[in-house]
Enzyme design. Structure first.
Site, mmCIF file in Angstrom:
data_model
loop_
_atom_site.group_PDB
_atom_site.id
_atom_site.type_symbol
_atom_site.label_atom_id
_atom_site.label_comp_id
_atom_site.label_asym_id
_atom_site.label_seq_id
_atom_site.Cartn_x
_atom_site.Cartn_y
_atom_site.Cartn_z
ATOM 1 N N ASN A 92 -3.565 -10.314 15.390
ATOM 2 C CA ASN A 92 -4.048 -10.937 14.156
ATOM 3 C C ASN A 92 -3.417 -12.323 14.101
ATOM 4 O O ASN A 92 -2.255 -12.469 13.728
ATOM 5 C CB ASN A 92 -3.634 -10.072 12.963
ATOM 6 C CG ASN A 92 -4.177 -10.605 11.653
ATOM 7 O OD1 ASN A 92 -4.774 -11.688 11.605
ATOM 8 N ND2 ASN A 92 -3.977 -9.858 10.586
ATOM 9 N N LYS A 140 0.486 -11.852 14.653
ATOM 10 C CA LYS A 140 0.957 -10.474 14.446
ATOM 11 C C LYS A 140 0.353 -9.593 15.532
ATOM 12 O O LYS A 140 -0.791 -9.807 15.925
ATOM 13 C CB LYS A 140 0.498 -9.952 13.081
ATOM 14 C CG LYS A 140 1.114 -10.664 11.913
ATOM 15 C CD LYS A 140 1.006 -9.810 10.647
ATOM 16 C CE LYS A 140 1.429 -10.582 9.426
ATOM 17 N NZ LYS A 140 0.342 -11.284 8.744
ATOM 18 N N ARG A 149 -8.480 -9.524 15.419
ATOM 19 C CA ARG A 149 -9.052 -9.535 14.073
ATOM 20 C C ARG A 149 -9.599 -10.936 13.797
ATOM 21 O O ARG A 149 -8.874 -11.922 13.921
ATOM 22 C CB ARG A 149 -7.975 -9.204 13.047
ATOM 23 C CG ARG A 149 -8.511 -9.317 11.654
ATOM 24 C CD ARG A 149 -7.450 -9.271 10.608
ATOM 25 N NE ARG A 149 -8.073 -9.456 9.318
ATOM 26 C CZ ARG A 149 -7.566 -10.208 8.354
ATOM 27 N NH1 ARG A 149 -6.438 -10.838 8.520
ATOM 28 N NH2 ARG A 149 -8.211 -10.334 7.217
ATOM 29 N N HIS A 199 -12.760 -7.972 4.171
ATOM 30 C CA HIS A 199 -12.076 -6.674 4.330
ATOM 31 C C HIS A 199 -12.997 -5.615 4.942
ATOM 32 O O HIS A 199 -12.808 -4.419 4.726
ATOM 33 C CB HIS A 199 -11.573 -6.100 2.984
ATOM 34 C CG HIS A 199 -10.630 -6.977 2.236
ATOM 35 N ND1 HIS A 199 -10.773 -7.225 0.889
ATOM 36 C CD2 HIS A 199 -9.535 -7.648 2.635
ATOM 37 C CE1 HIS A 199 -9.792 -8.027 0.494
ATOM 38 N NE2 HIS A 199 -9.033 -8.304 1.539
ATOM 39 N N LEU A 246 -7.824 -2.740 -2.725
ATOM 40 C CA LEU A 246 -7.126 -3.512 -3.756
ATOM 41 C C LEU A 246 -5.743 -3.903 -3.260
ATOM 42 O O LEU A 246 -4.858 -3.047 -3.123
ATOM 43 C CB LEU A 246 -6.994 -2.668 -5.037
ATOM 44 C CG LEU A 246 -8.277 -2.001 -5.549
ATOM 45 C CD1 LEU A 246 -7.954 -1.040 -6.696
ATOM 46 C CD2 LEU A 246 -9.285 -3.053 -6.012
ATOM 47 N N ARG A 272 -5.960 -15.327 -6.896
ATOM 48 C CA ARG A 272 -7.353 -15.838 -6.873
ATOM 49 C C ARG A 272 -8.086 -15.439 -8.159
ATOM 50 O O ARG A 272 -7.877 -14.347 -8.677
ATOM 51 C CB ARG A 272 -8.104 -15.257 -5.672
ATOM 52 C CG ARG A 272 -7.638 -15.835 -4.367
ATOM 53 C CD ARG A 272 -8.315 -15.163 -3.193
ATOM 54 N NE ARG A 272 -7.335 -14.571 -2.309
ATOM 55 C CZ ARG A 272 -7.607 -13.711 -1.332
ATOM 56 N NH1 ARG A 272 -8.852 -13.321 -1.120
ATOM 57 N NH2 ARG A 272 -6.660 -13.225 -0.567
ATOM 58 N N ASP A 332 2.394 -10.341 -8.116
ATOM 59 C CA ASP A 332 2.657 -9.026 -7.541
ATOM 60 C C ASP A 332 2.627 -7.946 -8.624
ATOM 61 O O ASP A 332 3.316 -8.045 -9.641
ATOM 62 C CB ASP A 332 4.037 -9.068 -6.860
ATOM 63 C CG ASP A 332 4.294 -7.848 -6.005
ATOM 64 O OD1 ASP A 332 4.282 -6.722 -6.541
ATOM 65 O OD2 ASP A 332 4.491 -8.029 -4.792
ATOM 66 N N ARG A 375 3.892 -5.091 -8.780
ATOM 67 C CA ARG A 375 5.167 -4.426 -9.103
ATOM 68 C C ARG A 375 5.927 -5.232 -10.150
ATOM 69 O O ARG A 375 6.503 -4.658 -11.080
ATOM 70 C CB ARG A 375 6.016 -4.268 -7.834
ATOM 71 C CG ARG A 375 5.466 -3.191 -6.920
ATOM 72 C CD ARG A 375 6.060 -3.267 -5.545
ATOM 73 N NE ARG A 375 5.562 -4.442 -4.819
ATOM 74 C CZ ARG A 375 5.681 -4.608 -3.503
ATOM 75 N NH1 ARG A 375 6.292 -3.695 -2.785
ATOM 76 N NH2 ARG A 375 5.198 -5.687 -2.918
ATOM 77 N N GLY A 434 -2.573 -2.196 -0.715
ATOM 78 C CA GLY A 434 -1.312 -2.183 -1.468
ATOM 79 C C GLY A 434 -1.417 -1.618 -2.881
ATOM 80 O O GLY A 434 -0.701 -0.682 -3.241
ATOM 81 N N GLY A 459 -4.311 -0.246 -4.353
ATOM 82 C CA GLY A 459 -5.116 0.983 -4.348
ATOM 83 C C GLY A 459 -4.308 2.196 -3.920
ATOM 84 O O GLY A 459 -4.508 3.315 -4.402
ATOM 85 N N GLU A 460 -3.355 1.974 -2.998
ATOM 86 C CA GLU A 460 -2.564 3.092 -2.500
ATOM 87 C C GLU A 460 -1.351 3.395 -3.367
ATOM 88 O O GLU A 460 -0.871 4.531 -3.386
ATOM 89 C CB GLU A 460 -2.072 2.783 -1.063
ATOM 90 C CG GLU A 460 -3.202 2.759 -0.053
ATOM 91 C CD GLU A 460 -2.788 2.199 1.314
ATOM 92 O OE1 GLU A 460 -1.602 2.310 1.672
ATOM 93 O OE2 GLU A 460 -3.666 1.657 2.010
ATOM 94 N N GLU A 491 -6.644 -0.891 9.356
ATOM 95 C CA GLU A 491 -7.559 -1.839 10.016
ATOM 96 C C GLU A 491 -7.206 -1.997 11.495
ATOM 97 O O GLU A 491 -8.092 -2.110 12.341
ATOM 98 C CB GLU A 491 -7.463 -3.206 9.321
ATOM 99 C CG GLU A 491 -8.061 -3.177 7.931
ATOM 100 C CD GLU A 491 -7.512 -4.259 7.025
ATOM 101 O OE1 GLU A 491 -6.371 -4.115 6.541
ATOM 102 O OE2 GLU A 491 -8.214 -5.258 6.789
HETATM 103 P P1 AMP Z 1 -1.569 -5.820 0.141
HETATM 104 O O1 AMP Z 1 -2.177 -7.178 0.069
HETATM 105 O O2 AMP Z 1 -2.535 -4.763 0.551
HETATM 106 O O3 AMP Z 1 -0.287 -5.795 0.944
HETATM 107 O O4 AMP Z 1 -1.140 -5.423 -1.371
HETATM 108 C C1 AMP Z 1 -0.149 -6.120 -2.093
HETATM 109 C C2 AMP Z 1 -0.174 -5.651 -3.540
HETATM 110 O O5 AMP Z 1 0.118 -4.240 -3.581
HETATM 111 C C3 AMP Z 1 0.845 -6.329 -4.422
HETATM 112 O O6 AMP Z 1 0.277 -6.649 -5.691
HETATM 113 C C4 AMP Z 1 1.905 -5.272 -4.620
HETATM 114 O O7 AMP Z 1 2.535 -5.373 -5.857
HETATM 115 C C5 AMP Z 1 1.080 -4.000 -4.612
HETATM 116 N N1 AMP Z 1 1.961 -2.842 -4.380
HETATM 117 C C6 AMP Z 1 2.318 -1.951 -5.308
HETATM 118 N N2 AMP Z 1 3.161 -1.043 -4.803
HETATM 119 C C7 AMP Z 1 3.391 -1.365 -3.544
HETATM 120 C C8 AMP Z 1 4.200 -0.810 -2.510
HETATM 121 N N3 AMP Z 1 4.943 0.272 -2.702
HETATM 122 N N4 AMP Z 1 4.183 -1.428 -1.312
HETATM 123 C C9 AMP Z 1 3.410 -2.510 -1.098
HETATM 124 N N5 AMP Z 1 2.632 -3.082 -2.053
HETATM 125 C C10 AMP Z 1 2.618 -2.521 -3.259
#
Ligand code: AMP
Length: 403
Positions: free
Chosen positions: A7, A14, A90, A180, A209, A241, A283, A285, A331, A333-334, A387
């Site tokens: 990537n 990466k 990718r 995505h 998400l 965004r 973020d 969190r 991130g 969604g999970e 992915e």
């Molecule tokens: P991604 O772009 O898929 O890495 O997602 C990042 C988003 O997932 C950020 O808004 C993080 O705050 C959120 N997120 C929530 N909990 C976690 C976690 N345990 N590990 C990674 N991302 C998280």
């Protein structure tokens, strides 16, 4: 088969080395700060992480260093470079030119360089450098390109066209492409397996998400519609965004602030979304922590995302003429139960019923988790995305077909 998944970003590369017989990741890492100074972060299961500053003036040197690291007797897991049987790249944007993964040929390279570059200049430039780096170091190894836009190429014109003159579409290829796609394809495929393995007749909404977010309507295993557009700026609000808004807002803000088109684009990509609304963070969190401390703007940002996801689910149920499953991944969604809860609450009229206690306890390391109750007419799952595995599997399949 050992497949190296790459990537390439503008200053990073990466990588993950897969054994596709077991889907095991044998090594992974990142060549960072390419063209600046250079550093490799290399990880092998069961070994200590290896971090070293090494000059990396370009992607070709970075590729050479990563291959040397993978074949190093101490640090690596391969005896020689010839054990890498395929490379999967990718690629962010394949425009209307690529509807599936392809083997790299001169013609493919030229299409990417001359036609796709305009659609995602920074990313495509970096991908081309990554490809050239691999060609320099491993000229005889098949290279396979896997496009983020390819899975969305099944959209019908009524879903991908904008209300601008047809000539603009013809002259500049302005239309919805989505993003995505590899993630949506992976989780839709896993969901279809959970539904018995037959894609025909299935109606699924996949919600990727993360920092960037997109939602897709996947009918009969094919994308019917998706929330991202000409660029990954469209759809729901994201970390930084803005997502969808009245296009008239753009010239209005430009006139008020004096921003140039480039500055406006930068603003919409980097200063909006969660960050702009909450004035706290991009973020999730951090927003949850701020909400716990009583911050109303952080709550508003999360409420907006939850509401917008719900709206897409409803719209896509209408577009597909029904809904069998909703999948959450990436991130947020999970890991972020409160966003899933916001998105799902109030969808009872569609037959959605989810277990709040299970939802609350579900996060990435839970693995595939069913969130719907047994009485729900719509199956709801959290499925961690992968992915890189999809890219490795495509690369293996195509490399084998040309052997
Ligand atoms: P991604 O772009 O898929 O890495 O997602 C990042 C988003 O997932 C950020 O808004 C993080 O705050 C959120 N997120 C929530 N909990 C976690 C976690 N345990 N590990 C990674 N991302 C998280």
């Amino acid at each position: 088969m050992n497949v190296l998944v790459i990537n390439a970003g503008s200053s990073s590369l990466k990588y993950q080395l897969f054994d596709t017989a077991t889907n095991e990741v044998r090594a992974k890492g990142n060549c960072e700060r390419i063209g600046i100074d250079g550093r490799i972060v290399h990880k092998i299961p069961g070994k200590e992480d290896y971090v070293k500053e090494i000059p990396m003036p370009n992607h070709s040197v970075a590729t050479r260093i990563l291959v040397e690291t993978l074949t190093d007797p101490e640090l690596g897991c391969l005896k020689s470079m010839s054990e890498i049987e395929a490379v999967g790249h990718r690629i962010v944007h394949g425009g209307p030119y690529f509807s599936e993964s392809v083997l790299l040929t001169q013609e493919v390279y030229d299409t990417l360089d001359k036609k796709c570059r305009d659609l995602a200049p920074l990313h495509t430039g970096a991908h081309l450098q990554g490809i050239r780096g691999c060609l320099d170091v491993m000229p005889d190894t098949p290279q396979i390109l896997v496009f983020d836009t390819a899975f969305h190429q099944t959209m019908p014109p009524e879903a991908f066209m904008y209300g601008i003159p047809y000539k603009m579409y013809k002259d500049y290829a302005i239309r919805r492409y989505g993003a995505h796609g590899t993630s949506h394809r992976y989780v839709a495929g896993e969901m279809i397996k959970l539904m018995g393995g037959k894609a025909e007749g299935t109606k699924i909404v996949t919600c990727h998400l993360g920092n960037g977010s997109s939602i897709s309507a996947v009918k009969d295993g094919k994308v019917l519609d998706t929330s991202m557009g000409f660029t990954p700026l469209a759809g729901v609000i994201m970390g930084t965004r803005c997502g969808d808004m009245d296009p008239a807002v753009v010239p209005f803000i430009m006139k008020k602030t004096g921003m140039t088109p480039d500055e406006m684009s930068d603003f919409m990509n980097k200063k909006c979304g969660f960050q702009g609304i909450s004035e706290v963070s991009s973020d999730c969190r951090d927003l949850e922590a701020a909400i716990a401390a009583g911050n109303e703007q952080a709550k508003l940002a999360m409420d907006i995302l939850g509401y917008q996801i719900k709206r897409f689910i409803g719209a896509y149920a209408a577009a597909m003429g029904g809904l069998d499953a909703i999948v959450f991944t990436a991130g947020i969604g999970e890991n972020t139960a409160s966003i899933r809860e916001r998105a799902l609450t109030g969808l009872d009229f569609l037959g959605v019923d989810f277990d709040r206690a299970v939802n609350d306890k579900t996060f990435g390391r839970s693995g595939v988790t069913k969130l719907s109750t047994d009485k729900s007419r719509v199956q709801i799952y959290m499925i961690p995305t992968n992915e890189e595995l999809m890219i490795a599997q495509d690369a293996e399949r195509i490399a084998k077909s040309v052997k």
